[in-house]
Design a protein around this motif. Sequence first.
Motif, PDB file in Angstrom:
ATOM      1  N   ALA A  15       0.848  -1.195   0.000  1.00 18.19           N
ATOM      2  CA  ALA A  15       0.000   0.000   0.000  1.00 18.19           C
ATOM      3  C   ALA A  15       0.877   1.236   0.000  1.00 18.19           C
ATOM      4  CB  ALA A  15      -0.921  -0.006   1.214  1.00 18.19           C
ATOM      5  N   GLU A  16       0.798   2.019  -1.065  1.00 19.92           N
ATOM      6  CA  GLU A  16       1.564   3.259  -1.172  1.00 19.92           C
ATOM      7  C   GLU A  16       0.761   4.402  -0.565  1.00 19.92           C
ATOM      8  OE1 GLU A  16       4.551   3.323  -2.161  1.00 19.92           O
ATOM      9  OE2 GLU A  16       4.772   1.378  -3.160  1.00 19.92           O
ATOM     10  N   GLY A  17       1.442   5.216   0.225  1.00 18.37           N
ATOM     11  CA  GLY A  17       0.775   6.343   0.864  1.00 18.37           C
ATOM     12  C   GLY A  17       0.435   6.080   2.312  1.00 18.37           C
ATOM     13  N   ILE A  18       0.758   4.873   2.811  1.00 20.23           N
ATOM     14  CA  ILE A  18       0.522   4.522   4.205  1.00 20.23           C
ATOM     15  C   ILE A  18       1.858   4.210   4.857  1.00 20.23           C
ATOM     16  CG2 ILE A  18      -0.519   2.879   5.800  1.00 20.23           C
ATOM     17  CD1 ILE A  18      -2.762   2.452   3.849  1.00 20.23           C
ATOM     18  N   SER A  19       2.176   4.904   5.924  1.00 26.38           N
ATOM     19  CA  SER A  19       3.390   4.624   6.690  1.00 26.38           C
ATOM     20  C   SER A  19       3.032   3.697   7.839  1.00 26.38           C
ATOM     21  CB  SER A  19       3.987   5.928   7.230  1.00 26.38           C
ATOM     22  OG  SER A  19       5.069   5.642   8.096  1.00 26.38           O
ATOM     23  N   LEU A  20       3.635   2.515   7.840  1.00 32.77           N
ATOM     24  CA  LEU A  20       3.299   1.527   8.867  1.00 32.77           C
ATOM     25  C   LEU A  20       3.584   2.057  10.263  1.00 32.77           C
ATOM     26  CD1 LEU A  20       2.336  -1.329   9.501  1.00 32.77           C
ATOM     27  CD2 LEU A  20       4.685  -2.121   9.235  1.00 32.77           C
ATOM     28  N   ASP A  92     -10.374  -1.650  -1.285  1.00 35.26           N
ATOM     29  CA  ASP A  92     -10.119  -0.444  -2.062  1.00 35.26           C
ATOM     30  C   ASP A  92     -10.703   0.782  -1.372  1.00 35.26           C
ATOM     31  OD1 ASP A  92      -9.113   0.758  -4.584  1.00 35.26           O
ATOM     32  OD2 ASP A  92     -11.229   1.209  -4.911  1.00 35.26           O
ATOM     33  N   ALA A  93     -11.902   0.635  -0.780  1.00 36.54           N
ATOM     34  CA  ALA A  93     -12.534   1.752  -0.073  1.00 36.54           C
ATOM     35  C   ALA A  93     -11.712   2.165   1.147  1.00 36.54           C
ATOM     36  CB  ALA A  93     -13.950   1.373   0.346  1.00 36.54           C
ATOM     37  N   ALA A  94     -11.133   1.193   1.852  1.00 37.30           N
ATOM     38  CA  ALA A  94     -10.292   1.498   3.014  1.00 37.30           C
ATOM     39  C   ALA A  94      -9.050   2.278   2.580  1.00 37.30           C
ATOM     40  CB  ALA A  94      -9.889   0.212   3.723  1.00 37.30           C
ATOM     41  N   LEU A  95      -8.464   1.891   1.456  1.00 41.12           N
ATOM     42  CA  LEU A  95      -7.294   2.603   0.942  1.00 41.12           C
ATOM     43  C   LEU A  95      -7.641   4.031   0.558  1.00 41.12           C
ATOM     44  CD1 LEU A  95      -5.939  -0.327  -1.216  1.00 41.12           C
ATOM     45  CD2 LEU A  95      -4.681   0.733   0.669  1.00 41.12           C
ATOM     46  N   ALA A  96      -8.788   4.213  -0.091  1.00 46.16           N
ATOM     47  CA  ALA A  96      -9.216   5.560  -0.471  1.00 46.16           C
ATOM     48  C   ALA A  96      -9.395   6.435   0.766  1.00 46.16           C
ATOM     49  CB  ALA A  96     -10.505   5.490  -1.284  1.00 46.16           C
ATOM     50  N   LYS A  97      -9.948   5.864   1.831  1.00 43.08           N
ATOM     51  CA  LYS A  97     -10.151   6.606   3.071  1.00 43.08           C
ATOM     52  C   LYS A  97      -8.834   7.078   3.655  1.00 43.08           C
ATOM     53  CE  LYS A  97     -12.350   6.172   7.622  1.00 43.08           C
ATOM     54  NZ  LYS A  97     -13.117   5.269   8.527  1.00 43.08           N
ATOM     55  N   ASP A  98      -7.779   6.275   3.494  1.00 40.76           N
ATOM     56  CA  ASP A  98      -6.452   6.621   4.015  1.00 40.76           C
ATOM     57  C   ASP A  98      -5.587   7.333   2.983  1.00 40.76           C
ATOM     58  OD1 ASP A  98      -6.814   5.639   6.598  1.00 40.76           O
ATOM     59  OD2 ASP A  98      -6.300   3.597   6.012  1.00 40.76           O
ATOM     60  N   GLN A  99      -6.213   7.794   1.880  1.00 42.42           N
ATOM     61  CA  GLN A  99      -5.483   8.519   0.829  1.00 42.42           C
ATOM     62  C   GLN A  99      -4.328   7.677   0.276  1.00 42.42           C
ATOM     63  OE1 GLN A  99      -6.442  11.921  -0.226  1.00 42.42           O
ATOM     64  NE2 GLN A  99      -8.201  10.990   0.777  1.00 42.42           N
ATOM     65  N   ALA A 100      -4.602   6.405   0.022  1.00 39.64           N
ATOM     66  CA  ALA A 100      -3.564   5.480  -0.437  1.00 39.64           C
ATOM     67  C   ALA A 100      -4.054   4.681  -1.632  1.00 39.64           C
ATOM     68  CB  ALA A 100      -3.170   4.535   0.701  1.00 39.64           C
ATOM     69  N   PRO A 117      -6.936   1.078  -6.894  1.00 37.03           N
ATOM     70  CA  PRO A 117      -6.698   2.498  -7.151  1.00 37.03           C
ATOM     71  C   PRO A 117      -6.898   3.383  -5.933  1.00 37.03           C
ATOM     72  CG  PRO A 117      -8.747   1.793  -8.147  1.00 37.03           C
ATOM     73  CD  PRO A 117      -8.051   0.553  -7.679  1.00 37.03           C
ATOM     74  N   GLY A 118      -7.772   2.968  -5.006  1.00 36.83           N
ATOM     75  CA  GLY A 118      -7.966   3.738  -3.790  1.00 36.83           C
ATOM     76  C   GLY A 118      -8.232   5.194  -4.068  1.00 36.83           C
ATOM     77  N   VAL A 119      -7.338   6.059  -3.566  1.00 38.51           N
ATOM     78  CA  VAL A 119      -7.512   7.500  -3.708  1.00 38.51           C
ATOM     79  C   VAL A 119      -7.440   7.938  -5.158  1.00 38.51           C
ATOM     80  CG1 VAL A 119      -5.057   8.057  -3.455  1.00 38.51           C
ATOM     81  CG2 VAL A 119      -6.801   9.708  -2.708  1.00 38.51           C
ATOM     82  N   ARG A 120      -6.856   7.128  -6.029  1.00 40.36           N
ATOM     83  CA  ARG A 120      -6.737   7.487  -7.438  1.00 40.36           C
ATOM     84  C   ARG A 120      -8.012   7.213  -8.228  1.00 40.36           C
ATOM     85  NH1 ARG A 120      -0.813   4.964  -9.096  1.00 40.36           N
ATOM     86  NH2 ARG A 120       0.486   6.565  -8.103  1.00 40.36           N
ATOM     87  N   ALA A 121      -9.006   6.622  -7.594  1.00 39.84           N
ATOM     88  CA  ALA A 121     -10.230   6.242  -8.315  1.00 39.84           C
ATOM     89  C   ALA A 121     -10.942   7.446  -8.909  1.00 39.84           C
ATOM     90  CB  ALA A 121     -11.180   5.480  -7.400  1.00 39.84           C
ATOM     91  N   GLY A 122     -10.719   8.634  -8.335  1.00 40.65           N
ATOM     92  CA  GLY A 122     -11.358   9.828  -8.860  1.00 40.65           C
ATOM     93  C   GLY A 122     -10.820  10.240 -10.218  1.00 40.65           C
TER      94      GLY A 122
END
Length: 247
Positions: A15-20, A92-100, A117-122
């Motif tokens: 997951a890109e955009g999430i820092s563990l 995918d929805a969880a990733l979008a919520k975290d901007q990832a 795609p997460g946040v890129r879905a837009g």
Amino acid sequence: MPEEGGGAVRFRFVAEGISLSRLPLHRTTEYLELLADLLGRVPEVHLVSVAEGSLAVLAEAEPAVAASLRGRLHDAMRPDGGGPRAAWERLDAALAKDQAHATLQEETEGGVVIAFPGVRAGVGAAVPFWQPDELRGRLVRLGGRREDKSGQVENAAGLSAFRCGEGLARALRAHLFETVALHGRGRWQRDAFGRWRRLDFEATGFAPLRDDGIAAVWQDIAGAGGLGLRPEDEGDPAQALARLRAS
């Protein structure tokens, strides 16, 4: 954990955009649960590692389930993929919520790759638009500022938010925790994957709905003249409906 090799197949989720190191522990657990849903929650799939940096999870499937797991992941990539597709959409929805955004890749040459795609879905999504709309459900919340009220209704799809004026909120207050139909307009958008989402709902009116059982509904129909129903139909509503449809 199982030993490497022996025909086992490994899948790496990144997951890109999430820092563990900054992701709350409970949120990390939620991602592992969502990934387990996607991979089928079978005992033959094991966690190998969770790497530092971006959220990176390595899972391993035993040879006995490798082929079925690949089939499940292919289903996840299809809009009509049933349960696997639903699991993909939740992740995918969880990733979008975290901007990832993320990928899941089989660590073999030519192996299956799934994009989230997460946040890129837009990107590539249609322009949002307003249209007359209706929102039905159990009214579970009312609040907001004096002139800009908001609330939530609960139905089979979950919780849906709406906005309304003070006058309508005052009228709705008497129907809190009851089932209502809200009338107004909704703001809709189709994303890059063809999925329709309601972005906003502005209520301008409502009608209370009854939540009666089958016996009460049957009595209402009988009181209105029966509409073709017979007294003996009361014991078998399904058979009565089948007869009426065939008539």
